[in-house]
Write a protein that holds these residues in place. Structure first.
Motif, mmCIF file in Angstrom:
data_model
loop_
_atom_site.group_PDB
_atom_site.id
_atom_site.type_symbol
_atom_site.label_atom_id
_atom_site.label_comp_id
_atom_site.label_asym_id
_atom_site.label_seq_id
_atom_site.Cartn_x
_atom_site.Cartn_y
_atom_site.Cartn_z
ATOM 1 N N GLN A 88 -15.281 -0.080 -10.237
ATOM 2 C CA GLN A 88 -14.038 -0.571 -10.821
ATOM 3 C C GLN A 88 -13.305 -1.474 -9.839
ATOM 4 N N ILE A 89 -12.470 -2.340 -10.402
ATOM 5 C CA ILE A 89 -11.617 -3.209 -9.601
ATOM 6 C C ILE A 89 -10.169 -2.790 -9.843
ATOM 7 N N THR A 90 -9.357 -2.930 -8.837
ATOM 8 C CA THR A 90 -7.947 -2.581 -8.952
ATOM 9 C C THR A 90 -7.101 -3.753 -8.471
ATOM 10 N N LEU A 91 -5.796 -3.578 -8.496
ATOM 11 C CA LEU A 91 -4.857 -4.637 -8.157
ATOM 12 C C LEU A 91 -3.814 -4.086 -7.199
ATOM 13 N N LEU A 92 -3.562 -4.803 -6.130
ATOM 14 C CA LEU A 92 -2.526 -4.419 -5.174
ATOM 15 C C LEU A 92 -1.406 -5.441 -5.278
ATOM 16 N N THR A 93 -0.227 -4.991 -5.723
ATOM 17 C CA THR A 93 0.898 -5.902 -5.937
ATOM 18 C C THR A 93 2.031 -5.714 -4.952
ATOM 19 N N GLU A 94 2.114 -4.553 -4.375
ATOM 20 C CA GLU A 94 3.212 -4.235 -3.464
ATOM 21 C C GLU A 94 2.656 -3.627 -2.177
ATOM 22 N N PRO A 95 3.156 -4.058 -1.022
ATOM 23 C CA PRO A 95 2.678 -3.497 0.248
ATOM 24 C C PRO A 95 2.825 -1.970 0.330
ATOM 25 N N ARG A 96 3.782 -1.417 -0.371
ATOM 26 C CA ARG A 96 3.983 0.041 -0.305
ATOM 27 C C ARG A 96 2.799 0.824 -0.877
#
Length: 67
Positions: free
Chosen positions: A38-46
């Motif tokens: 699966q692929i995911t998404l990182l939108t926030e450094p937290r």
């Protein structure tokens, strides 16, 4: 149906940075539940801590993402 990471990058006009471009991707999932394939998404450094614990095969980052 799986697509390779390279095929997905081409579709999304994304740049690959590391990893194996032949990695099969079968689905997308949120950063806390994504697993192999699966692929995911990182939108926030937290959320970086969750990515470090993830077994996702790949992660999308915004072009201007700042950690």
């Amino acid at each position: 149906m799986a697509v390779t990471l390279q095929e997905l990058a081409t579709i999304c006009a994304a740049e690959l940075a590391g990893g194996n471009p032949n990695t099969p991707i079968t689905a997308a999932a949120d950063i806390m539940t994504a697993t192999t394939g699966q692929i995911t998404l990182l939108t926030e450094p937290r959320y970086i801590k969750h990515l470090l614990e993830s077994t996702a095969s790949a992660c999308l980052l915004g072009k201007n993402f700042q950690a």
